[in-house]
Design a protein around this motif. Structure first.
Motif, PDB file in Angstrom:
ATOM      1  N   SER A 154       0.857  -1.192   0.000  1.00  0.00           N
ATOM      2  CA  SER A 154       0.000   0.000   0.000  1.00  0.00           C
ATOM      3  C   SER A 154       0.891   1.238   0.000  1.00  0.00           C
ATOM      4  CB  SER A 154      -0.940  -0.002   1.195  1.00  0.00           C
ATOM      5  OG  SER A 154      -0.190  -0.077   2.366  1.00  0.00           O
ATOM      6  N   PHE A 214     -11.279   2.800  -5.589  1.00  0.00           N
ATOM      7  CA  PHE A 214     -10.337   3.865  -5.261  1.00  0.00           C
ATOM      8  C   PHE A 214     -10.493   4.342  -3.824  1.00  0.00           C
ATOM      9  CE2 PHE A 214      -9.714   3.959  -9.796  1.00  0.00           C
ATOM     10  CZ  PHE A 214      -8.345   4.098  -9.851  1.00  0.00           C
ATOM     11  N   MET A 215     -11.703   4.245  -3.300  1.00  0.00           N
ATOM     12  CA  MET A 215     -11.906   4.637  -1.897  1.00  0.00           C
ATOM     13  C   MET A 215     -11.146   3.713  -0.962  1.00  0.00           C
ATOM     14  SD  MET A 215     -15.855   5.293  -1.260  1.00  0.00           S
ATOM     15  CE  MET A 215     -16.822   6.315  -2.294  1.00  0.00           C
ATOM     16  N   TYR A 216     -11.142   2.421  -1.294  1.00  0.00           N
ATOM     17  CA  TYR A 216     -10.528   1.420  -0.414  1.00  0.00           C
ATOM     18  C   TYR A 216      -9.123   1.028  -0.869  1.00  0.00           C
ATOM     19  CZ  TYR A 216     -15.029   0.400   1.902  1.00  0.00           C
ATOM     20  OH  TYR A 216     -16.191   0.461   2.622  1.00  0.00           O
ATOM     21  N   ASP A 217      -8.572   1.731  -1.844  1.00  0.00           N
ATOM     22  CA  ASP A 217      -7.262   1.384  -2.407  1.00  0.00           C
ATOM     23  C   ASP A 217      -7.251  -0.029  -2.985  1.00  0.00           C
ATOM     24  OD1 ASP A 217      -5.872   3.647  -2.312  1.00  0.00           O
ATOM     25  OD2 ASP A 217      -4.633   3.158  -0.577  1.00  0.00           O
TER      26      ASP A 217
END
Lengths: 425, 405
Positions: free
Chosen positions: B191, B254-257
């Motif tokens: 990440s 995209f919110m949660y990668d």
């Protein structure tokens, strides 16, 4: 029932999923919001169609409901981030709307168009001004406002009230799948009226400036909006010509080309405050009337319109601040009713003097109620130009537009449903 | 920058000359394919983007991000929609065998080469070993990919070898599957730490949860799309459902990668195996493929990218390695003869150009890991894409000549 279940499911997802994110690090919110608007808009459109309402009423209502001012599932920032897509959708709608005006049809109906346009404009503006001045004698329309300010408010509100929404009008007509003499007449009047209103608005701003600031007549206030109109017309002619040349020499992937042109047009002309609606309407008019392939292209655009309408009208709904109505509902209701009355009178006199049938004289007024982007844009200009007074006037105008945008499509659908068979070409 | 403009000008000049020359000798120009595929737009993007005249601002790119997010999801969905189990079952086992052999061999050779030479070619850019490993592995995955459209385009130029082309097209399709799967996995394990602006390795437990979350979202949306469109026959209504769901899926990713490509691909696979409206869905999907590829190409080339002459040399070496690894695998396959067919080793040329999934993966990566390595990777990939699409048609030309005697 199935639509309602799915609608609730998507609302639940929209409400909880973004909140459950362990760490929100990227900007996917606007993308997610757009997806939600599309799906919920689609489902609500289906639900309201069951009760004979136009789908766009469903799109607008769900937009208001999940938008930043009611359930707050979609934030104001998301709505702002989706401005580009909203403008792209508006460009396509405006292009299609402009393409609905054919020079040959225009020539045939020009007397009726002129007559209705003239009397609507005169009666609505003078009626609104007169009514406001009379009401102000008994009940203050704007707190602490003198005669000059109320008169300025009357002039501006009168001009804005004359405007109708070409995008909403076209959307309801396309959805109804009805194309006849009346729909052509309605679209022509609504679109030509937009140009007239923009010119009148530039003049009205100068008068309002004199009255609000208690100064002598200042033509320079008029200069900027006029320049923007001329700029928009030139930009529209340029884009129209560009599309005509593309259709003649390239032909392939024309919809992709239109989208690209709309995107760059937004990026170039938006910072110059040129009216995107006017630009693309003129471009559509040029394409329809000066290209052999124009008609086919615009028909193609119309055939992909349902997703475009969903995006545009749900976003329009999401941007509506319903809170305005809470505190101003009395004056809003009064102005809405007055506007309905003056539109009715204007259309009736305009139709009567030219010898039109009863449908035009007595019922066509129902087609001119909806208001959207252009009217909101004028409200914004008023706010920017006249400080605190401008804000007070603008808030009332916006609340009137909200009601008109909700009842407008309903009345238009009612008109189309009742009068289609009577005078078909 | 100068290298790039020089390279661009060279292509345009050579293209101008080659069209005339090749029209006389009645064979195809090596530059024809980059026009056909639309890759030529790369040069246009490079000219107007941050590497060129900077005509497109960050603001404009930001405005485009919802469309970019959607496009990544859409490409994943389109790709996943191809994988219908009933069709996959019908494919003979030897095709899977050839695919696995080519993939493993070309990936390994590319990885070994990049891992040991990246630091030599780009000193200072890859200062830590873990990053070097990550970059080498991503680059190898990206370059192992193949373009199905190039195989199809080339096959039309030949009158025989129908089975061999089918095998090549199958390998090319499957070659694209692995990097998408890999993207989903790498997003779970690595990440981006926005505070320190560096990539960090997640704990094993977190990574597994992350991976399961991706699969859960894919399954949920796969079923949602299926149930929403089940009773609908209108093409536009179905397209609203597809677009809306993919916008939501990509936004959530995209919110949660998470990887929108990976999630939408799985949703696409699930939906393809549930629905019976393949014909209708393909009518919606097919016209969007090329515009989306062009959009990726443009976006990729608009962003700031690192280029150098040495990179050009490095890329040519990588493409040669890719060609020769497949070449030798085909030779081996011919010796083993898993089925009664002969795969001409030079057919490996059809697997050299990379597909539209490559730019999508790279964009996905650059959005989630905004580090300098991504900019180097983009440079290598862009050059790889261009050179492969120029060199491969030369190979096709040579093979055509040989066929014509």
């Amino acid at each position: 029932m199935v639509n309602i279940i799915f609608l609730i499911l998507i609302l639940v997802i929209g409400f909880f999923f973004p909140k459950l994110a362990l760490k929100i690090s990227s900007d996917g919110n606007a993308t997610f919001a757009l997806g939600m608007l599309m799906l919920t808009g689609f489902l609500t459109g289906n639900i309201v169609k069951r009760i004979k309402f136009p789908a766009i009423t469903g799109h607008i209502l769900i937009g208001i409901l999940i938008g930043p001012f009611v359930l707050k599932i979609i934030s104001l920032k998301d709505v702002q981030n989706l401005q580009l897509l909203n403008s792209l959708a508006l460009s396509i709608i405006a292009l299609t709307a402009g393409g609905e005006i054919k020079i040959s049809e225009l020539k045939k109906n020009i007397k009726t168009i002129n007559s209705i346009l003239f009397f609507q404009t005169i009666i609505i503006i003078s009626g609104i001004i007169g009514s406001l001045l009379i009401i102000n004698l008994f009940y203050p329309v704007i707190d602490g406002a003198n005669f000059g300010i109320v008169l300025a408010f009357g002039i501006l509100l009168g001009i804005v009230s004359t405007a109708s929404s070409p995008s909403t009008t076209l959307a309801v007509i396309v959805e109804s799948k009805k194309k006849n003499y009346y729909t052509d007449l309605i679209l022509s009047i609504v679109m030509i009226k937009d140009v007239v209103i923009l010119l009148l608005f530039a003049l009205g701003l100068s008068f309002a400036d004199t009255l609000i600031n208690n100064s002598s007549f200042n033509p320079s206030v008029m200069f900027k909006p006029l320049l923007q109109i001329v700029g928009a017309v030139l930009a529209g002619l340029f884009i129209g010509l560009l599309i005509v040349l593309y259709l003649r020499f390239v032909k392939k992937n024309s919809i992709v080309f239109i989208l690209t042109v709309s995107f760059f047009s937004y990026e170039i002309f938006e910072p110059l405050h040129l009216h995107p609606l006017l630009i693309m309407m003129i471009a559509g008019f040029i394409v329809e009337n000066f290209s052999k392939r124009g008609e086919a292209l615009l028909e193609n655009l119309e055939s992909i319109s349902p997703p475009v309408y969903i995006i545009f009208f749900t976003l329009t709904g999401a941007a509506i601040n319903i809170n305005y109505l809470k505190s101003l509902w009395v004056i809003t209701l009064g102005i809405v009713l007055l506007r309905l009355l003056y539109i009715y009178i204007g259309t009736m006199i305009g139709g009567m003097l030219i010898g039109q049938d009863n449908v035009v004289k007595k019922k066509m007024w129902m087609s001119f109620i909806s208001q959207a982007g252009l009217s909101l844009g004028m409200a914004k200009i008023i706010e920017l130009n006249f400080g605190e007074t401008g804000s007070k006037i603008s808030v009332i105008i916006i609340s009137v537009i909200i009601v008109n945008q909700i009842i407008g499509p309903l009345l238009l659908k009612l008109f189309l449903d009742k009068n289609y068979e009577k005078r078909e070409i | 920058m100068k290298t790039l403009i020089f390279f661009g000008l060279l292509i345009i000049i050579v293209f101008g000359g080659s069209v005339k020359l090749f029209s006389r000798i009645k064979t195809i120009s090596p530059f024809k394919y980059i026009f056909f595929s639309g890759t030529i737009y790369l040069l246009f993007g490079l000219l107007i983007g941050e590497n060129g005249f900077k005509l497109v601002s960050e603001e404009i790119l930001k405005h485009l991000s919802p469309i970019l997010h959607f496009s990544l999801g859409w490409v994943g969905f389109i790709f996943g929609f191809q994988f219908e189990i009933r069709f996959l079952k019908r494919i003979p086992v030897y095709k899977y065998f050839v695919f696995l052999l080519t993939y493993v061999f070309s990936f390994s050779t590319l990885f070994v080469f990049t891992f040991f030479t990246l630091k030599f070619f780009f000193p200072g850019l890859l200062d830590n070993k873990r990053l070097l490993f990550g970059t080498a592995i991503i680059l190898s995955f990206l370059l192992t990919e193949s373009s199905v459209s190039f195989v199809t385009w080339s096959s039309k130029l030949f009158k025989k070898n129908f089975t061999e082309f089918k095998v090549c097209a199958f390998i090319a399709t499957m070659n694209n599957l692995i990097p998408v799967l890999f993207t989903g996995i790498i997003f779970s394990f690595y990440s981006f730490d926005y505070a320190n602006k560096e990539i960090k390795l997640n704990s094993f437990g977190y990574s597994i949860k992350h991976l399961l979350l991706q699969l859960a979202i894919a399954v949920f949306f796969g079923f949602l799309i299926y149930f929403l469109q089940r009773k609908i026959e209108d093409r536009l209504d179905i397209s609203v459902i597809l677009f809306g769901s993919i916008f939501m899926m990509s936004g959530l990713s995209f919110m949660y990668d998470l990887s929108p490509l990976f999630i939408s691909m799985f949703a696409g696979v699930l939906f393809a195996n549930l629905t019976k409206k393949h014909h209708l869905i393909l009518n919606i999907i097919n016209p969007t493929e090329k515009p989306i590829y062009l959009f990726f190409i443009l976006i990729l080339s608009l962003k700031s990218t690192y280029f150098s002459v040495i990179m050009l040399f490095f890329v040519i070496l990588l493409l040669l390695i890719k060609y020769y690894s497949n070449f030798y695998v085909f030779k081996i396959v011919n010796k083993i003869k898993p089925e009664s067919f002969f795969m001409p080793p030079e057919f490996s040329v059809f697997l050299v150009p990379v597909s539209s999934i490559g730019p999508a993966i790279l964009l996905d990566m650059s959005l989630v890991y905004p580090v300098q390595n991504t900019s180097v990777l983009t440079g290598i990939f862009i050059l790889g894409l261009l050179i492969a699409e120029i060199l491969s048609p030369i190979g096709v030309n040579m093979m055509q000549k040989r066929e014509n005697g």
